[in-house]
Write an enzyme that holds these catalytic residues in place. Structure first.
Site, PDB file in Angstrom:
ATOM      1  N   GLU A 153     -50.056  66.548 113.245  1.00 30.07           N
ATOM      2  CA  GLU A 153     -50.878  65.937 112.207  1.00 30.07           C
ATOM      3  C   GLU A 153     -50.566  64.443 112.140  1.00 30.07           C
ATOM      4  O   GLU A 153     -49.400  64.042 112.045  1.00 30.07           O
ATOM      5  CB  GLU A 153     -50.570  66.610 110.856  1.00 30.07           C
ATOM      6  CG  GLU A 153     -51.631  66.430 109.815  1.00 30.07           C
ATOM      7  CD  GLU A 153     -51.429  67.351 108.612  1.00 30.07           C
ATOM      8  OE1 GLU A 153     -52.326  67.373 107.758  1.00 30.07           O
ATOM      9  OE2 GLU A 153     -50.383  68.027 108.520  1.00 30.07           O
ATOM     10  N   LYS A 178     -43.210  70.524  89.816  1.00 32.13           N
ATOM     11  CA  LYS A 178     -42.321  69.613  90.539  1.00 32.13           C
ATOM     12  C   LYS A 178     -43.214  68.672  91.364  1.00 32.13           C
ATOM     13  O   LYS A 178     -43.651  69.016  92.452  1.00 32.13           O
ATOM     14  CB  LYS A 178     -41.385  70.419  91.441  1.00 32.13           C
ATOM     15  CG  LYS A 178     -40.185  69.683  92.075  1.00 32.13           C
ATOM     16  CD  LYS A 178     -40.484  68.425  92.755  1.00 32.13           C
ATOM     17  CE  LYS A 178     -39.332  67.798  93.501  1.00 32.13           C
ATOM     18  NZ  LYS A 178     -39.863  66.702  94.355  1.00 32.13           N
ATOM     19  N   GLY A 200     -48.402  71.160 100.752  1.00 34.46           N
ATOM     20  CA  GLY A 200     -47.528  70.302 101.539  1.00 34.46           C
ATOM     21  C   GLY A 200     -47.502  70.744 102.989  1.00 34.46           C
ATOM     22  O   GLY A 200     -48.424  71.400 103.469  1.00 34.46           O
ATOM     23  N   SER A 201     -46.424  70.407 103.665  1.00 33.38           N
ATOM     24  CA  SER A 201     -46.347  70.680 105.098  1.00 33.38           C
ATOM     25  C   SER A 201     -46.119  72.160 105.377  1.00 33.38           C
ATOM     26  O   SER A 201     -45.540  72.889 104.564  1.00 33.38           O
ATOM     27  CB  SER A 201     -45.208  69.873 105.727  1.00 33.38           C
ATOM     28  OG  SER A 201     -43.951  70.394 105.334  1.00 33.38           O
ATOM     29  N   GLU A 215     -50.988  75.905 100.433  1.00 34.68           N
ATOM     30  CA  GLU A 215     -52.011  75.035 101.025  1.00 34.68           C
ATOM     31  C   GLU A 215     -51.253  74.068 101.914  1.00 34.68           C
ATOM     32  O   GLU A 215     -50.634  73.118 101.436  1.00 34.68           O
ATOM     33  CB  GLU A 215     -52.796  74.315  99.920  1.00 34.68           C
ATOM     34  CG  GLU A 215     -54.135  73.788 100.388  1.00 34.68           C
ATOM     35  CD  GLU A 215     -54.069  72.345 100.828  1.00 34.68           C
ATOM     36  OE1 GLU A 215     -53.906  72.137 102.054  1.00 34.68           O
ATOM     37  OE2 GLU A 215     -54.173  71.445  99.999  1.00 34.68           O
ATOM     38  N   TRP A 260     -47.504  63.897  97.613  1.00 30.74           N
ATOM     39  CA  TRP A 260     -47.765  62.542  97.129  1.00 30.74           C
ATOM     40  C   TRP A 260     -49.165  62.041  97.442  1.00 30.74           C
ATOM     41  O   TRP A 260     -49.599  61.020  96.903  1.00 30.74           O
ATOM     42  CB  TRP A 260     -46.754  61.572  97.745  1.00 30.74           C
ATOM     43  CG  TRP A 260     -46.625  61.691  99.243  1.00 30.74           C
ATOM     44  CD1 TRP A 260     -45.647  62.372  99.923  1.00 30.74           C
ATOM     45  CD2 TRP A 260     -47.504  61.149 100.235  1.00 30.74           C
ATOM     46  NE1 TRP A 260     -45.879  62.290 101.275  1.00 30.74           N
ATOM     47  CE2 TRP A 260     -46.999  61.540 101.502  1.00 30.74           C
ATOM     48  CE3 TRP A 260     -48.659  60.368 100.190  1.00 30.74           C
ATOM     49  CZ2 TRP A 260     -47.621  61.180 102.702  1.00 30.74           C
ATOM     50  CZ3 TRP A 260     -49.284  60.021 101.376  1.00 30.74           C
ATOM     51  CH2 TRP A 260     -48.763  60.423 102.617  1.00 30.74           C
ATOM     52  N   ALA A 263     -44.130  65.187  93.653  1.00 32.34           N
ATOM     53  CA  ALA A 263     -43.420  64.467  94.718  1.00 32.34           C
ATOM     54  C   ALA A 263     -42.672  63.266  94.143  1.00 32.34           C
ATOM     55  O   ALA A 263     -43.163  62.594  93.234  1.00 32.34           O
ATOM     56  CB  ALA A 263     -44.406  64.006  95.781  1.00 32.34           C
ATOM     57  N   SER A 264     -41.504  62.981  94.698  1.00 33.20           N
ATOM     58  CA  SER A 264     -40.683  61.874  94.199  1.00 33.20           C
ATOM     59  C   SER A 264     -41.321  60.509  94.450  1.00 33.20           C
ATOM     60  O   SER A 264     -41.029  59.546  93.740  1.00 33.20           O
ATOM     61  CB  SER A 264     -39.295  61.921  94.838  1.00 33.20           C
ATOM     62  OG  SER A 264     -38.593  63.064  94.405  1.00 33.20           O
ATOM     63  N   CYS A 282     -54.776  66.384 104.079  1.00 31.32           N
ATOM     64  CA  CYS A 282     -54.609  67.561 104.937  1.00 31.32           C
ATOM     65  C   CYS A 282     -55.915  67.981 105.582  1.00 31.32           C
ATOM     66  O   CYS A 282     -55.915  68.739 106.548  1.00 31.32           O
ATOM     67  CB  CYS A 282     -54.001  68.711 104.147  1.00 31.32           C
ATOM     68  SG  CYS A 282     -54.873  69.063 102.618  1.00 31.32           S
TER      69      CYS A 282
END
Length: 485
Positions: free
Chosen positions: A386, A180, A233-234, A255, A156, A182-183, A289
């Site tokens: 993080e 897909k 993402g994470s 990533e 997001w 992020a919501s 990030c």
């Protein structure tokens, strides 16, 4: 102001050229983080819808892979133009669902278009080889071919540019995609579907599915028609996707998380370092990030740097991203604020000194004050975790060796930054830091021409640069025999 009639605010999924709802009719609310108000809805799709999107992408791939590189180049140029022709509208949509300032959002849309243009060109340069043969009657060719259906899962924090770094090279290489987003920020992802249609891409080449992350992710990872997973993402989620993709031995690009150090040596230009620190720390409210997570400042200039960083932090204008002059918007949601609060309280309890900020902003909601914490120590949680928020912990160091050791003391290895006026030190430190990207006397280093990515648990593969298209191509060796007289 953006209206809900915007052609790019799609409240449906794009599957095989059709805009459709979830089979169950279920939806997900999309909230504007600056106001807390509902912006709209998107389908809550699951495995069945994702499977249809994959099958559509696979069917489209059978013809898309045969298109000429020049044809793909022309369509990507049209996509670039469509993005830039609608930069303002797309930026407003991005700001309303994500929260960042309109200035930052317009910059993100611009670099999204720039990635598309870059890969439109790189697709024309995906060279193979003619290898000198050890046999007189044989010839050796090495060719590059599109990998196949690509599944792209994005976060997001940069809901447009994260997709451009995946969709751009995939389409340029001759692959098709199932996206897909992020919501929390689905509209910027769905907009890519509308833009691809506008540019003239055939149906099924770009598919966008929103909904249950677990169900969609499981289908993308386990469906044998998907040949590559690309995820931003994470690290935690990335590891799960790698494990699940192993069952069908997919190519993976990851990533993942970062824990970026920012080193300032005694001989540095302090004002330049503070200027770089402001960008490296507070861009997107600290939700990137590659954001600085830990500042390490040499003892001789420590107090001066902390004072100047705090002064600059206090001057940031906080507000809704759509307001004129806003430099920092809200965090993405309440959960993000609570995580920041936990880290700040942990630092306080362990002797950290809050120089400025340290609490929720007077605007309420998910706004948080830009925060500088002095006397940071390695026992504090943000040494390892993080932050993903506007908090700048500042550690003190004495020697160059100590600084490099502290900077490398993490399982992450995405981005790092350091400031020095000593050329020898610049090379020693650059070579000593175990990171995929290094900024020397610069706090903002991302550009389409350079490879973006990390080492260690920060990921696999690279996005951008000439390296960015390689993960979307398979290498084929062809030996042609019987060529003797």
């Amino acid at each position: 102001m953006l209206q809900k009639t915007s052609p790019y605010m799609r409240q449906a999924n794009l599957i095989d050229g059709q805009w459709v709802q979830a089979d169950s009719g279920a939806t997900i609310d999309v909230i504007n983080p600056a106001t807390g108000l509902k912006l709209g809805i998107v389908p809550k799709s699951g495995r069945a819808e994702t499977r249809r999107a994959i099958e559509a992408a696979d069917a489209a791939f059978q013809t898309w892979k045969k298109t000429s590189v020049l044809e793909r180049h022309k369509l990507l140029r049209k996509l670039h133009d469509a993005i830039m022709d609608n930069q303002q509208t797309l930026a407003e949509l991005l700001t309303m669902e994500q929260g960042k300032s309109l200035t930052e959002a317009k910059g993100e849309i611009a670099i999204s278009a720039a990635y598309v243009l870059w890969f439109a060109e790189e697709g024309r340069r995906a060279y193979g080889d003619v290898v000198p043969s050890p046999w007189a009657d044989r010839r050796i060719l090495v060719t590059k071919e599109p990998t196949g259906v690509v599944a792209a899962i994005t976060p997001w924090n940069f809901p447009s540019s994260m997709l451009s770094r995946k969709i751009g090279p995939a389409l340029a290489a001759g692959c098709t995609v199932v996206v897909k987003p992020a919501s929390q920020t689905p509209y910027s992802g769905l907009a890519w579907g509308a833009l691809a249609e506008e540019a003239g891409f055939p149906k099924g080449v770009v598919n966008v599915v929103t909904g249950a992350a677990g169900e969609i992710g499981d289908e993308l990872c386990t469906n044998p028609l998907v040949k590559k997973i690309t995820f931003t993402g994470s690290t935690e989620v990335g590891k799960v996707l790698i494990q699940k993709s192993a069952s069908t031995v997919k190519k993976v690009s990851m990533e993942l998380g970062g824990n970026a150090p920012f080193l300032v040596f005694d001989d540095a230009d302090i004002d330049r370092a503070v200027e770089g620190a402001m960008v490296a720390k507070y861009r997107n409210s600290g939700q990137t990030c590659v954001c600085t997570n830990r500042f390490f400042v040499q003892a001789g200039i420590y107090d001066e740097f902390v004072a100047k960083l705090a002064e600059a932090s206090q001057k940031l204008k906080i507000g809704s991203g759509l307001d004129d002059g806003t430099q920092q918007g809200p965090l993405i949601d309440e959960k993000a604020v609570e995580k920041v609060e936990e880290l700040v309280e942990d630092a306080r309890a362990k002797g950290g000194k809050v120089v400025t900020g340290g609490k929720r902003h007077a605007l309420g909601g998910s706004f948080y004050e830009p925060t500088v914490i002095a006397d940071a120590t390695t026992t504090m949680r943000f040494m390892k975790e993080e932050i993903f928020g506007p908090v700048a912990p500042v550690f003190k160091f004495t020697t160059e060796e100590e600084a490099v050791k502290l900077a490398n003391d993490t399982e992450y290895g995405l981005a790092c930054y350091f400031y020095t006026a000593d050329l020898g030190r610049a090379f020693r430190v650059m070579e000593g830091l175990k990171y995929g990207m290094v900024g020397v006397n610069e706090g903002l280093i991302t550009t389409v021409e350079a490879p973006f990515g990390g080492v260690k648990e920060s990921g696999l593969g690279r996005e951008g640069g000439h390296q960015g298209i390689e993960d979307y191509l398979d290498t084929k060796y062809v030996c042609i025999g019987g060529l003797g007289a």
